[in-house]
Design a protein around this motif. Structure first.
Motif, short mmCIF file in Angstrom:
data_model
loop_
_atom_site.label_atom_id
_atom_site.label_comp_id
_atom_site.label_asym_id
_atom_site.label_seq_id
_atom_site.Cartn_x
_atom_site.Cartn_y
_atom_site.Cartn_z
N HIS A 194 -34.47 24.87 68.89
CA HIS A 194 -33.93 26.16 68.45
C HIS A 194 -35.01 27.23 68.53
O HIS A 194 -34.76 28.35 68.99
N GLN A 195 -36.23 26.90 68.12
CA GLN A 195 -37.33 27.86 68.16
C GLN A 195 -37.68 28.25 69.59
O GLN A 195 -37.98 29.41 69.88
N ASP A 196 -37.63 27.28 70.51
CA ASP A 196 -37.87 27.58 71.93
C ASP A 196 -36.86 28.62 72.44
O ASP A 196 -37.22 29.56 73.16
N VAL A 197 -35.60 28.41 72.08
CA VAL A 197 -34.55 29.32 72.53
C VAL A 197 -34.78 30.72 71.97
O VAL A 197 -34.68 31.72 72.68
N LEU A 198 -35.11 30.80 70.67
CA LEU A 198 -35.32 32.10 70.05
C LEU A 198 -36.51 32.83 70.68
O LEU A 198 -36.47 34.05 70.86
N SER A 199 -37.55 32.09 71.04
CA SER A 199 -38.71 32.70 71.69
C SER A 199 -38.32 33.28 73.05
O SER A 199 -38.71 34.40 73.40
N TRP A 200 -37.54 32.51 73.82
CA TRP A 200 -37.10 32.99 75.14
C TRP A 200 -36.21 34.21 75.00
O TRP A 200 -36.37 35.20 75.73
N LEU A 201 -35.29 34.17 74.06
CA LEU A 201 -34.38 35.30 73.86
C LEU A 201 -35.14 36.54 73.39
O LEU A 201 -34.82 37.66 73.81
N GLY A 202 -36.14 36.33 72.54
CA GLY A 202 -36.94 37.47 72.09
C GLY A 202 -37.68 38.13 73.23
O GLY A 202 -37.64 39.37 73.37
N ASP A 203 -38.31 37.32 74.07
CA ASP A 203 -39.05 37.87 75.21
C ASP A 203 -38.12 38.51 76.24
O ASP A 203 -38.40 39.60 76.77
N THR A 204 -36.99 37.84 76.51
CA THR A 204 -36.07 38.32 77.54
C THR A 204 -35.39 39.61 77.14
O THR A 204 -35.23 40.54 77.95
N SER A 205 -34.97 39.71 75.87
CA SER A 205 -34.30 40.93 75.42
C SER A 205 -35.26 42.11 75.42
O SER A 205 -34.87 43.24 75.75
N LYS A 206 -36.50 41.88 75.06
CA LYS A 206 -37.48 42.97 75.10
C LYS A 206 -37.73 43.43 76.54
O LYS A 206 -37.86 44.63 76.81
N ALA A 207 -37.79 42.46 77.46
CA ALA A 207 -38.04 42.80 78.86
C ALA A 207 -36.87 43.57 79.47
O ALA A 207 -37.08 44.49 80.28
N HIS A 208 -35.65 43.23 79.11
CA HIS A 208 -34.48 43.84 79.73
C HIS A 208 -33.94 45.04 78.97
O HIS A 208 -33.43 45.99 79.59
N LEU A 209 -34.02 44.98 77.65
CA LEU A 209 -33.41 46.05 76.84
C LEU A 209 -34.42 46.87 76.06
O LEU A 209 -34.10 47.96 75.58
#
Length: 245
Positions: free
Chosen positions: A79-94
């Motif tokens: 779950h923590q891996d997923v949250l880290s990816w989503l945090g990085d990806t959302s910052k990069a895209h949005l």
């Protein structure tokens, strides 16, 4: 796998909470089902057509936009891996912060050390067939009744459904596909009617050729979705709708 997909769908719901304007009916959290890609998808999150998707075929999260698609494999991820990816990806895209902050309870819990595991591709394909059958049958109901009701998956109960004034009177109908619960040990089709914000009790309705009426707790009709085709589902919905009419 159904529990893992239900949990993984909450990442999409949290994206709606994080990046979309709040709607009173919580519809900013609900999801679409893309038959072509066998994937759940959020509403569009930006002018760049950003969407977060959950693929049944790949057991992965996918961030799609006009600039392309990036994927994250859920198998073996915490779950923590997923949250880290989503945090990085959302910052990069949005350029915005992703927050996993649900305002409802699920029937099972998740913590940072929870690990997603691809246990059965066959079960995932069974889930694809169920979602596809539900989507197509509800599209046919819309067509047959001249409606364009949104067909959405609500992440809390994880049902595919519509809520519509199908009969052009003061009766609203909710119908779709639900996951196993106290009503059925298997996925099941359901329909219930509402008038003046009250649930219609079907105790005086005639027995159905397919499925059965329920009057204790849930008031409506259900049909376990075992070997149910799109045509079977449409017949079930129409027979029940005719009794509400």
């Amino acid at each position: 796998m159904k529990e893992q997909m239900h949990l993984a769908a909450q990442y999409l719901a949290a994206a709606g909470i994080s990046f979309l304007d709040k709607k009173a009916d919580d519809s900013h959290t609900n999801l679409g089902y893309n038959i072509k890609d066998s994937a759940l998808e959020t509403h569009v999150l930006s002018e760049n057509e950003d969407q977060l998707c959950l693929s049944y075929n790949d057991f992965s999260l996918q961030w799609k936009s006009k600039t392309g698609t990036v994927s994250f494999d859920l198998d073996g991820a915490t779950h923590q891996d997923v949250l880290s990816w989503l945090g990085d990806t959302s910052k990069a895209h949005l350029g915005k912060e992703y927050r996993y902050n649900l305002h409802y309870d699920l029937p099972y819990s998740i913590n940072n050390s929870y690990v997603f595991q691809l246990k059965s591709t066959e079960e995932l394909q069974e889930l694809v067939q169920l979602r596809t059958m539900a989507q197509l049958s509800l599209e046919q109901i819309n067509k047959d009744f001249g409606k364009n009701a949104d067909i959405r998956i609500w992440p809390h109960h994880f049902d595919t459904g519509i809520y519509s004034q199908l009969l052009n009177n003061d009766i609203y109908l909710g119908l779709g596909l639900a996951i196993p619960d106290s009503l059925s040990d298997y996925h099941y089709l359901y329909i219930s009617g509402y008038k003046e914000n009250n649930t219609i009790n079907p105790s005086h309705f005639s027995p159905l050729k397919k499925g059965e009426w329920k009057t204790d707790g849930f008031k409506g009709a259900i049909l376990p979705a075992l070997n149910v085709t799109e045509a079977n589902a449409v017949d079930f919905f129409k027979e029940a709708i005719n009794q509400y009419k």
